[in-house]
Design a protein around this motif. Structure first.
Motif, PDB file in Angstrom:
ATOM      1  N   VAL A  10       2.872   8.011  19.337  1.00  0.00           N
ATOM      2  CA  VAL A  10       4.222   8.553  19.133  1.00  0.00           C
ATOM      3  C   VAL A  10       5.081   7.496  18.426  1.00  0.00           C
ATOM      4  CG1 VAL A  10       6.345   9.238  20.341  1.00  0.00           C
ATOM      5  CG2 VAL A  10       4.120  10.068  21.138  1.00  0.00           C
ATOM      6  N   GLY A  11       5.702   7.886  17.330  1.00  0.00           N
ATOM      7  CA  GLY A  11       6.631   6.986  16.646  1.00  0.00           C
ATOM      8  C   GLY A  11       5.982   5.848  15.876  1.00  0.00           C
ATOM      9  N   ARG A  12       4.661   5.837  15.786  1.00  0.00           N
ATOM     10  CA  ARG A  12       3.976   4.704  15.162  1.00  0.00           C
ATOM     11  C   ARG A  12       4.437   4.472  13.705  1.00  0.00           C
ATOM     12  NH1 ARG A  12       0.962  -0.016  16.066  1.00  0.00           N
ATOM     13  NH2 ARG A  12      -0.282  -0.435  14.242  1.00  0.00           N
ATOM     14  N   MET A  13       4.656   5.559  12.972  1.00  0.00           N
ATOM     15  CA  MET A  13       5.005   5.393  11.558  1.00  0.00           C
ATOM     16  C   MET A  13       6.451   5.789  11.269  1.00  0.00           C
ATOM     17  SD  MET A  13       2.690   6.552   8.259  1.00  0.00           S
ATOM     18  CE  MET A  13       1.225   5.611   8.640  1.00  0.00           C
ATOM     19  N   GLY A  14       7.236   5.911  12.323  1.00  0.00           N
ATOM     20  CA  GLY A  14       8.633   6.270  12.081  1.00  0.00           C
ATOM     21  C   GLY A  14       9.216   7.073  13.214  1.00  0.00           C
ATOM     22  N   HIS A  15       9.846   8.181  12.883  1.00  0.00           N
ATOM     23  CA  HIS A  15      10.567   8.982  13.868  1.00  0.00           C
ATOM     24  C   HIS A  15       9.640   9.414  15.013  1.00  0.00           C
ATOM     25  CE1 HIS A  15      13.013  12.156  15.628  1.00  0.00           C
ATOM     26  NE2 HIS A  15      14.043  11.617  14.993  1.00  0.00           N
ATOM     27  N   PRO A  16      10.143   9.367  16.254  1.00  0.00           N
ATOM     28  CA  PRO A  16       9.293   9.782  17.388  1.00  0.00           C
ATOM     29  C   PRO A  16       8.782  11.223  17.271  1.00  0.00           C
ATOM     30  CG  PRO A  16      11.360   8.803  18.189  1.00  0.00           C
ATOM     31  CD  PRO A  16      11.446   8.829  16.695  1.00  0.00           C
ATOM     32  N   GLU A  17       9.452  12.042  16.473  1.00  0.00           N
ATOM     33  CA  GLU A  17       8.986  13.421  16.276  1.00  0.00           C
ATOM     34  C   GLU A  17       8.110  13.575  15.035  1.00  0.00           C
ATOM     35  OE1 GLU A  17       9.778  15.951  18.433  1.00  0.00           O
ATOM     36  OE2 GLU A  17      10.883  14.504  19.677  1.00  0.00           O
ATOM     37  N   SER A  18       7.691  12.469  14.436  1.00  0.00           N
ATOM     38  CA  SER A  18       6.793  12.571  13.276  1.00  0.00           C
ATOM     39  C   SER A  18       5.347  12.513  13.760  1.00  0.00           C
ATOM     40  CB  SER A  18       7.081  11.453  12.275  1.00  0.00           C
ATOM     41  OG  SER A  18       6.851  10.192  12.873  1.00  0.00           O
ATOM     42  N   GLU A  19       4.412  12.832  12.861  1.00  0.00           N
ATOM     43  CA  GLU A  19       3.006  12.887  13.270  1.00  0.00           C
ATOM     44  C   GLU A  19       2.106  12.130  12.301  1.00  0.00           C
ATOM     45  OE1 GLU A  19       3.063  17.303  15.381  1.00  0.00           O
ATOM     46  OE2 GLU A  19       2.015  17.052  13.473  1.00  0.00           O
TER      47      GLU A  19
END
Ligand code: SF4
Lengths: 444, 158
Positions: free
Chosen positions: A413-422
């Motif tokens: 979760v959130g690894r590449m940016g927004h916590p709601e991104s995938e």
């Protein structure tokens, strides 16, 4: 009557019998990892669970972890590192400096390296992503014991070394003393046979394994790869597989040393490799057989690397970004695979495709081979080496709801940016095919 | 050593990216890190955590990166100890090395319970449920590190 294949074989057997007698007739063979740890801790024999103090051949840190280590080192009143040639700093995570705070951190490492006369300090212009850079520079060879304040330090197991990630305080202690405390791990053996099919790579194998054993499937353990199948794996594939051992919770991943390994290190290092192999009667917690020819292109779905799926179970997932790079899949071989697919094609209009060669040398080689031209003509952005988007640092952060196919190693979760991104993890062929298709797509 | 606190509970595989997201790793200041602790998993953590609270979690707590910023952020938030069914190995050693008490224990504990941990006796008391669970104490070597106040103090003492 026992037959020996060589004089060395006989000597080993005699030694083993002697040890056996000492242990009251009870002898359990050591795994490859245990052999290295025994040698590095001055023990004839170590066993799982034992805590040892081991000598360190190389200790590494980056712009995120080294500052914490330097603070600890200084706070403890240490003034010199144990060996100026055996401490490595690589500024790769937020470098070229992404903001003022990152700049301060890099400055702190740079100044410390200067003051202490550190011989292996890699700054912008020379640096690459640490785990691609160290093998490339010949800084790790078979038989070494390497620790790094970065979890993917386990990468170098591909070359028959023991290497593992530690924290900053461990790094500080090793910089001061040249030693590290380690708990001797037990091991899972992966017995590989056959050959990977076309467009299936080391990345697919390790994602396949993650799907089987899970993100804590090898917790505290070694993953030892062996079997006839190893020979067919390129060094690049092996580096990728060992890189993601930590994703299974493992302490290290290690490959046997063969002709390919020796050739790889010979071109890069003048030091003599020390080759360790597991004892024939080594004890493993588990042995897992894998027929490489049955491994398929595999994608790990959010938000854990263990959520591995093959294309029968992947339907119409539209994407916004593709990242081809990182210490997992940013090597020249990976760029060649991606370029082969992108050649003469265009990245889908709604997709940003970011290609990041992992080191300066890879960048240059890719340029000379015409790969960079292929990427740019296809509509990719090509960046100087950096970890950048892999850990959500810079150079490709995701907005809310965005999806990215990445050749990196983590999709938390959130690894590449927004916590709601995938983030969806894949091999470079799948990543390139997905960039063109605008959705997660297999490489044909 | 004995600790008593109120439980904040999480599940399996709490990774270091949610404990302290990488976007905050451009500092190593414990206070700044604590201000974002658990942000991507639990936005309420920072407001509700109180000094001495105990985090209880499932398997593989602290998996992912080697960032020592993760145990540092937890410690600086005032958390007294972390109890989990199992820990990721780098998190485990980092916590010991920086002196954040942790223990591996599988006990029935719910959010909000009050627990007491007796490290010397190797017992965890759930004061709310009135149960006691035994856990294995640290090996001597690690106890020495903890007793001397962390790894750096222990090597200085040599
Ligand atoms: S590329 Fe990603 S995984 Fe590799 S060292 Fe950098 S941040 Fe870590």
């Amino acid at each position: 009557m026992k037959t020996y294949h060589s004089a060395r074989d006989k000597l080993n057997h005699t030694k083993k019998c002697r040890a056996q007698r000492r242990n009251g007739g009870f002898y359990m063979g050591m795994t490859m990892t245990q052999k290295i740890l025994a040698a590095k801790s001055g023990n004839e024999k170590v066993e799982a669970g034992q805590i040892i103090m081991a000598d360190v051949d190389l200790v590494m840190g980056n712009d995120v972890t080294a500052p914490v280590a330097i603070n600890e080192f200084c706070r403890a009143g240490c003034d010199r590192v144990y060996d100026r040639a055996k401490v490595v700093f690589v500024l790769d995570h937020f470098a070229p400096n992404k903001d003022i705070k990152a700049a301060q951190q890099c400055k702190q490492v740079r100044e410390f390296a200067g003051e202490k006369g550190i011989l292996n300090f890699f700054d912008v212009g020379e640096m690459g992503i640490e785990h691609a850079l160290l093998p490339e520079k010949g800084m790790v060879i078979p038989g070494d014991l390497v620790i790094g304040a970065d979890s993917h330090t386990c990468t170098y197991g591909a070359l028959g070394a023991f290497s593992t990630g530690v924290g900053s305080t461990d790094m500080a202690a090793a910089m001061a003393t040249g030693k590290v405390w380690l708990k001797v791990p037990s091991a899972i053996k992966f017995n590989l046979t056959g050959k990977l099919p076309k467009n299936v790579y080391g990345k697919d194998l390790i994602l396949h394994i993650l799907g089987m054993i899970g993100v804590d499937g090898a917790l505290y353990k070694s993953m030892e790869f062996s079997g006839d199948g190893v020979e067919s794996l390129s060094i690049s594939d092996r580096l990728c597989i060992a890189n993601m051992a930590i994703e299974c919770g493992a302490k290290n991943g290690v490959f046997p040393v063969d002709e390919k390994t020796l050739e790889y290190v010979k071109e890069r290092s003048s030091r003599a490799p020390v080759v360790y192999g597991a004892d024939e009667d080594a004890v493993y917690d588990q042995v897992i057989d894998i027929d490489l020819s049955r491994v398929k292109q595999t994608v790990a779905f959010p938000h854990l690397p263990e959520n591995a799926r093959t294309f029968e179970d992947i339907h119409d997932i539209k994407i916004d970004q593709v990242v081809i790079g990182s210490c997992t899949n940013g090597r020249l071989e990976d760029l060649m695979v991606a370029a082969d697919i992108l050649k003469g094609k265009k990245v889908a209009k709604h997709v940003r495709c970011i290609v990041i060669p992992a080191t300066q040398k890879i960048y240059l080689d890719a340029m000379e081979m015409g790969l960079i031209k292929i990427f740019i003509e296809a509509g990719c952005a090509v960046s100087t080496p950096t970890c950048g988007p892999c850990l959500g640092g810079h150079m490709g952060i995701l907005a809310e709801g965005e999806r990215c196919v990445a050749t990196t190693n983590r999709n938390f979760v959130g690894r590449m940016g927004h916590p709601e991104s995938e983030v969806y993890l894949a091999n470079p062929a799948v990543a390139a095919a997905s960039a063109i298709a605008g959705k997660i797509a297999p490489a044909e | 050593m004995k600790l008593t606190g109120k439980v904040i509970k999480y599940g399996d595989n709490v990774d270091t990216d949610v404990i302290i997201p990488a976007r905050y790793l451009n500092t190593s200041d414990p206070g700044e890190l604590a201000a974002h602790c658990m942000e991507d998993l639990d936005r309420t953590f920072v407001e509700r955590v109180q000094k001495g609270d105990i985090i209880v979690a499932g398997n593989n707590f602290g998996c992912g990166s080697s960032r020592e910023h993760a145990p540092i952020a937890i410690k600086a938030s005032g958390v007294g100890a972390v109890v989990a069914k199992s820990f990721a190995r780098i998190f485990y050693r980092n916590a010991i090395n920086i002196g954040l008490p942790i223990l591996e224990c599988d006990a029935e504990i719910d959010e909000g319970d009050r627990v007491e941990i007796d490290f010397d006796r190797g017992e965890l008391h759930n004061l709310t449920k009135n149960t006691v669970t035994a856990f294995a104490p640290f090996p001597d070597f690690l106890q020495n590190i903890i007793a001397s106040g962390g790894l750096m103090s222990s090597i200085k003492g040599e």
